[in-house]
Design a protein around this motif. Structure first.
Motif, PDB file in Angstrom:
ATOM      1  N   ILE A  40       0.832  -1.206   0.000  1.00  0.00           N
ATOM      2  CA  ILE A  40       0.000   0.000   0.000  1.00  0.00           C
ATOM      3  C   ILE A  40       0.866   1.256   0.000  1.00  0.00           C
ATOM      4  O   ILE A  40       0.553   2.245  -0.667  1.00  0.00           O
ATOM      5  CB  ILE A  40      -0.975   0.000   1.212  1.00  0.00           C
ATOM      6  CG1 ILE A  40      -1.952   1.178   1.113  1.00  0.00           C
ATOM      7  CG2 ILE A  40      -0.225   0.031   2.529  1.00  0.00           C
ATOM      8  CD1 ILE A  40      -2.882   1.114  -0.070  1.00  0.00           C
ATOM      9  N   ASP A  41       2.001   1.218   0.711  1.00  0.00           N
ATOM     10  CA  ASP A  41       2.893   2.373   0.722  1.00  0.00           C
ATOM     11  C   ASP A  41       3.604   2.536  -0.618  1.00  0.00           C
ATOM     12  O   ASP A  41       3.825   3.656  -1.087  1.00  0.00           O
ATOM     13  CB  ASP A  41       3.920   2.254   1.846  1.00  0.00           C
ATOM     14  CG  ASP A  41       3.308   2.492   3.221  1.00  0.00           C
ATOM     15  OD1 ASP A  41       2.169   2.992   3.267  1.00  0.00           O
ATOM     16  OD2 ASP A  41       3.955   2.173   4.230  1.00  0.00           O
ATOM     17  N   ALA A  42       3.973   1.409  -1.230  1.00  0.00           N
ATOM     18  CA  ALA A  42       4.594   1.466  -2.558  1.00  0.00           C
ATOM     19  C   ALA A  42       3.600   1.993  -3.586  1.00  0.00           C
ATOM     20  O   ALA A  42       3.950   2.815  -4.442  1.00  0.00           O
ATOM     21  CB  ALA A  42       5.089   0.081  -2.966  1.00  0.00           C
ATOM     22  N   LEU A  43       2.349   1.532  -3.497  1.00  0.00           N
ATOM     23  CA  LEU A  43       1.303   1.992  -4.409  1.00  0.00           C
ATOM     24  C   LEU A  43       1.019   3.475  -4.201  1.00  0.00           C
ATOM     25  O   LEU A  43       0.836   4.225  -5.161  1.00  0.00           O
ATOM     26  CB  LEU A  43       0.032   1.178  -4.199  1.00  0.00           C
ATOM     27  CG  LEU A  43      -1.139   1.479  -5.155  1.00  0.00           C
ATOM     28  CD1 LEU A  43      -0.753   1.136  -6.592  1.00  0.00           C
ATOM     29  CD2 LEU A  43      -2.382   0.709  -4.728  1.00  0.00           C
ATOM     30  N   THR A  53       1.920  14.549  -7.568  1.00  0.00           N
ATOM     31  CA  THR A  53       1.308  15.168  -6.400  1.00  0.00           C
ATOM     32  C   THR A  53       2.355  15.568  -5.374  1.00  0.00           C
ATOM     33  O   THR A  53       2.455  16.730  -4.987  1.00  0.00           O
ATOM     34  CB  THR A  53       0.285  14.215  -5.749  1.00  0.00           C
ATOM     35  OG1 THR A  53      -0.702  13.874  -6.713  1.00  0.00           O
ATOM     36  CG2 THR A  53      -0.373  14.880  -4.556  1.00  0.00           C
ATOM     37  N   GLY A  54       3.151  14.596  -4.911  1.00  0.00           N
ATOM     38  CA  GLY A  54       4.194  14.909  -3.944  1.00  0.00           C
ATOM     39  C   GLY A  54       3.877  14.543  -2.513  1.00  0.00           C
ATOM     40  O   GLY A  54       4.721  14.710  -1.631  1.00  0.00           O
ATOM     41  N   LEU A  55       2.659  14.048  -2.248  1.00  0.00           N
ATOM     42  CA  LEU A  55       2.358  13.579  -0.896  1.00  0.00           C
ATOM     43  C   LEU A  55       3.147  12.299  -0.634  1.00  0.00           C
ATOM     44  O   LEU A  55       3.258  11.439  -1.509  1.00  0.00           O
ATOM     45  CB  LEU A  55       0.867  13.311  -0.732  1.00  0.00           C
ATOM     46  CG  LEU A  55      -0.049  14.540  -0.664  1.00  0.00           C
ATOM     47  CD1 LEU A  55      -1.505  14.106  -0.638  1.00  0.00           C
ATOM     48  CD2 LEU A  55       0.272  15.400   0.554  1.00  0.00           C
ATOM     49  N   ILE A  56       3.705  12.174   0.567  1.00  0.00           N
ATOM     50  CA  ILE A  56       4.529  11.005   0.872  1.00  0.00           C
ATOM     51  C   ILE A  56       4.110  10.379   2.200  1.00  0.00           C
ATOM     52  O   ILE A  56       3.799  11.075   3.158  1.00  0.00           O
ATOM     53  CB  ILE A  56       6.036  11.369   0.935  1.00  0.00           C
ATOM     54  CG1 ILE A  56       6.295  12.494   1.960  1.00  0.00           C
ATOM     55  CG2 ILE A  56       6.545  11.788  -0.438  1.00  0.00           C
ATOM     56  CD1 ILE A  56       7.764  12.796   2.178  1.00  0.00           C
ATOM     57  N   VAL A  57       4.114   9.043   2.240  1.00  0.00           N
ATOM     58  CA  VAL A  57       3.876   8.321   3.487  1.00  0.00           C
ATOM     59  C   VAL A  57       5.201   7.863   4.089  1.00  0.00           C
ATOM     60  O   VAL A  57       5.258   7.490   5.251  1.00  0.00           O
ATOM     61  CB  VAL A  57       2.948   7.108   3.269  1.00  0.00           C
ATOM     62  CG1 VAL A  57       1.527   7.562   3.002  1.00  0.00           C
ATOM     63  CG2 VAL A  57       3.437   6.232   2.129  1.00  0.00           C
ATOM     64  N   LEU A  58       6.246   7.860   3.257  1.00  0.00           N
ATOM     65  CA  LEU A  58       7.596   7.535   3.713  1.00  0.00           C
ATOM     66  C   LEU A  58       8.535   8.636   3.253  1.00  0.00           C
ATOM     67  O   LEU A  58       8.381   9.179   2.155  1.00  0.00           O
ATOM     68  CB  LEU A  58       8.050   6.186   3.142  1.00  0.00           C
ATOM     69  CG  LEU A  58       7.263   4.944   3.570  1.00  0.00           C
ATOM     70  CD1 LEU A  58       7.751   3.726   2.788  1.00  0.00           C
ATOM     71  CD2 LEU A  58       7.403   4.704   5.066  1.00  0.00           C
ATOM     72  N   ASP A  59       9.502   8.966   4.086  1.00  0.00           N
ATOM     73  CA  ASP A  59      10.454  10.019   3.757  1.00  0.00           C
ATOM     74  C   ASP A  59      11.301   9.595   2.557  1.00  0.00           C
ATOM     75  O   ASP A  59      12.029   8.604   2.616  1.00  0.00           O
ATOM     76  CB  ASP A  59      11.352  10.296   4.970  1.00  0.00           C
ATOM     77  CG  ASP A  59      12.294  11.465   4.732  1.00  0.00           C
ATOM     78  OD1 ASP A  59      12.160  12.152   3.700  1.00  0.00           O
ATOM     79  OD2 ASP A  59      13.170  11.694   5.583  1.00  0.00           O
ATOM     80  N   THR A  60      11.188  10.335   1.469  1.00  0.00           N
ATOM     81  CA  THR A  60      11.930  10.006   0.249  1.00  0.00           C
ATOM     82  C   THR A  60      13.434   9.982   0.499  1.00  0.00           C
ATOM     83  O   THR A  60      14.162   9.169  -0.088  1.00  0.00           O
ATOM     84  CB  THR A  60      11.618  11.031  -0.864  1.00  0.00           C
ATOM     85  OG1 THR A  60      10.199  11.165  -0.997  1.00  0.00           O
ATOM     86  CG2 THR A  60      12.209  10.597  -2.196  1.00  0.00           C
ATOM     87  N   VAL A 366      -0.790  18.572  -5.347  1.00  0.00           N
ATOM     88  CA  VAL A 366       0.172  19.567  -4.861  1.00  0.00           C
ATOM     89  C   VAL A 366       1.293  18.906  -4.084  1.00  0.00           C
ATOM     90  O   VAL A 366       2.470  19.068  -4.388  1.00  0.00           O
ATOM     91  CB  VAL A 366      -0.534  20.618  -3.973  1.00  0.00           C
ATOM     92  CG1 VAL A 366       0.472  21.647  -3.479  1.00  0.00           C
ATOM     93  CG2 VAL A 366      -1.650  21.296  -4.746  1.00  0.00           C
ATOM     94  N   GLY A 367       0.917  18.146  -3.046  1.00  0.00           N
ATOM     95  CA  GLY A 367       1.946  17.463  -2.266  1.00  0.00           C
ATOM     96  C   GLY A 367       2.270  18.113  -0.943  1.00  0.00           C
ATOM     97  O   GLY A 367       3.119  17.628  -0.201  1.00  0.00           O
ATOM     98  N   LEU A 368       1.634  19.236  -0.637  1.00  0.00           N
ATOM     99  CA  LEU A 368       1.852  19.861   0.673  1.00  0.00           C
ATOM    100  C   LEU A 368       1.012  19.129   1.725  1.00  0.00           C
ATOM    101  O   LEU A 368      -0.059  18.620   1.434  1.00  0.00           O
ATOM    102  CB  LEU A 368       1.476  21.339   0.633  1.00  0.00           C
ATOM    103  CG  LEU A 368       2.295  22.217  -0.322  1.00  0.00           C
ATOM    104  CD1 LEU A 368       1.773  23.647  -0.303  1.00  0.00           C
ATOM    105  CD2 LEU A 368       3.768  22.188   0.065  1.00  0.00           C
ATOM    106  N   SER A 369       1.528  19.093   2.953  1.00  0.00           N
ATOM    107  CA  SER A 369       0.823  18.390   4.016  1.00  0.00           C
ATOM    108  C   SER A 369       1.105  19.060   5.349  1.00  0.00           C
ATOM    109  O   SER A 369       2.175  19.628   5.554  1.00  0.00           O
ATOM    110  CB  SER A 369       1.262  16.920   4.073  1.00  0.00           C
ATOM    111  OG  SER A 369       0.665  16.249   5.160  1.00  0.00           O
ATOM    112  N   GLY A 380      -7.260   5.474   4.806  1.00  0.00           N
ATOM    113  CA  GLY A 380      -6.865   6.834   4.472  1.00  0.00           C
ATOM    114  C   GLY A 380      -5.938   6.872   3.275  1.00  0.00           C
ATOM    115  O   GLY A 380      -6.075   7.716   2.387  1.00  0.00           O
ATOM    116  N   LYS A 381      -4.981   5.946   3.233  1.00  0.00           N
ATOM    117  CA  LYS A 381      -4.047   5.890   2.099  1.00  0.00           C
ATOM    118  C   LYS A 381      -4.782   5.548   0.810  1.00  0.00           C
ATOM    119  O   LYS A 381      -4.503   6.119  -0.248  1.00  0.00           O
ATOM    120  CB  LYS A 381      -2.950   4.864   2.377  1.00  0.00           C
ATOM    121  CG  LYS A 381      -1.991   5.275   3.498  1.00  0.00           C
ATOM    122  CD  LYS A 381      -1.008   4.161   3.820  1.00  0.00           C
ATOM    123  CE  LYS A 381      -0.100   4.551   4.981  1.00  0.00           C
ATOM    124  NZ  LYS A 381       0.815   3.454   5.372  1.00  0.00           N
TER     125      LYS A 381
END
Length: 420
Positions: A40-43, A53-60, A366-369, A380-381
């Motif tokens: 799910i995180d990879a997807l 978009t730029g939203l991240i669940v893991l720190d790039t 956008v990717g801002l959070s 949620g993901k």
């Protein structure tokens, strides 16, 4: 048995989703991450990259190896410039003829009103994008090579040039570009990249070939005037609202305040980079940024949202056809955001404004959070993945994909503006 022929919107959606799944599979390879990653995180990451978009669940910066970061970078480039842009290049390279159906798909992918000149547009788009990104790499390398060394400096320049031009907002640093909040080179180069990428390629090419303002297309005039007014207005709004905020710009010099306010004024309309801590900004500023994220950038660009021309079409109310289409897109977009916000409000333990900010950020690609992305539940993901995908391809694209009648049968008026 009746032969089913897929429509261009259906082909575009299937291709896009397939590439997202392929990208997720690459990110799940053992050498793509430092400590492994769930599907799910990879997807989620692959969707966020492909939809720029730029939203991240893991720190790039810390969760992915250089291989994983390169995969993300390639997904950004592919998603930002468009699948069909690269497909045109491949077709030409292998000497294959581009037929009517391929041209219809290119038309849908580039959000054009007619198929005339779409192949030429796709070729120009690819060449123009690569040239602009290479120029940006040179300027950023001058700034970052002395700081990080040749390899890392050039790598950082390439990654951020691609991410900025495609309005993705991904960064190889955990604090995005906060370390360069008052750096003039980074501020100017990065913002120029995502403004050029977000204004719309048809606008850029029209400006290139047309020297007189009066002869510019209506689309170009609307985008130039609208972007200029909105950026200036946003700068003053953020500058004034955050002026005395000790958590953002209060302690900066006047020049520093100008740099920070300028960057945050132009980034919400889908760029995704930040030089200030979004979670520490005033609520009034955040609400204003939510509006900017929903508006988005220009049609036929790397940006998302309902598009600036859609907003202008509603505000100016110039042509009834565009009003109807703009209202349909706006209402559809609002429904998506409202539904996502409603579900997240049930599943996530976060303030309402934080959830609304996350939902609109995903829809606007956008990717801002405000810090919610990393703490999202599984549901949620999934919701944010769907919202990012709809925000990138457009609510009307999904509507047309399931329509019984092709949108190509609708005749365009004498002069067209893009609203999606």
């Amino acid at each position: 048995m009746k032969d089913h022929s897929w429509s261009p919107p259906q082909i575009l959606i299937v291709t896009f989703v397939s590439l997202i799944i392929f990208g997720a599979a690459l990110l799940m390879l053992p050498f793509a991450t430092t400590n492994g990653i769930s599907f799910i995180d990879a997807l989620f990451t692959s969707t966020s990259a492909m939809t720029v978009t730029g939203l991240i669940v893991l720190d790039t910066a810390t969760a992915f190896t250089m291989f994983g970061q390169v995969v993300i970078m390639l997904l950004i480039q592919l998603g930002g410039l468009g699948i069909m842009t690269f497909a045109v290049f491949i077709y030409i390279a292998i000497g294959k003829k581009i037929g009517l159906k391929q041209r219809l798909i290119i038309k849908q992918a580039l959000n054009q009103s007619t198929i005339g000149g779409v192949v030429k547009l796709a070729k120009r788009l690819l060449l123009f994008s690569l040239v602009v990104e290479c120029i940006a790499v040179v300027f950023l390398s001058v700034r970052w090579v002395p700081e990080y060394g040749w390899f890392q400096g050039i790598y950082a320049s390439v990654f951020h040039s691609i991410s900025a031009f495609n309005n993705a907002g991904f960064s190889i640093w955990s604090d995005s570009l906060s370390g360069y909040v008052i750096d003039p080179v980074v501020n100017v180069v990065i913002t120029l990249l995502f403004m050029i990428g977000g204004i719309g390629f048809t606008v850029v090419f029209d400006l290139w070939k047309t020297k007189k303002f009066k002869r510019l297309a209506l689309q170009t005039k609307l985008m130039i005037v609208g972007t200029l007014i909105l950026n200036i207005l946003s700068f003053f709004v953020i500058f004034l609202l955050e002026f005395n905020n000790p958590a953002t710009i209060a302690d900066f010099s006047t020049l520093g305040k100008i740099h920070a306010s300028y960057f945050q004024a132009v980034t919400p309309r889908t760029a995704g980079f930040n030089t200030l801590d979004i979670g520490q900004m005033e609520e009034s500023t955040l609400f204003y940024m939510i509006t900017l994220m929903f508006i988005g950038g220009g049609s036929a660009s790397t940006a998302g949202g309902i598009k600036l021309t859609t907003t202008l079409a509603i505000l100016l109310a110039t042509i009834a056809f565009f009003i109807i289409k703009a209202l349909a897109l706006t209402i559809a977009g609002m429904c998506v955001v409202i539904f996502t916000t409603f579900v997240l409000n049930l599943t996530e333990d976060a303030p309402f404004l934080t959830i609304l900010f996350e939902s609109v950020s995903a829809f606007g690609t956008v990717g801002l959070s405000m810090g919610l992305t990393g703490d999202l539940t599984f549901i949620g993901k999934v919701m944010i993945i769907g919202t990012m995908l709809i925000g990138k391809l457009g609510p009307l694209t999904f509507a047309f994909a399931f329509a019984t009648q092709s949108p190509d049968l609708v005749k365009a008026p004498e002069e067209d503006i893009l609203t999606g």
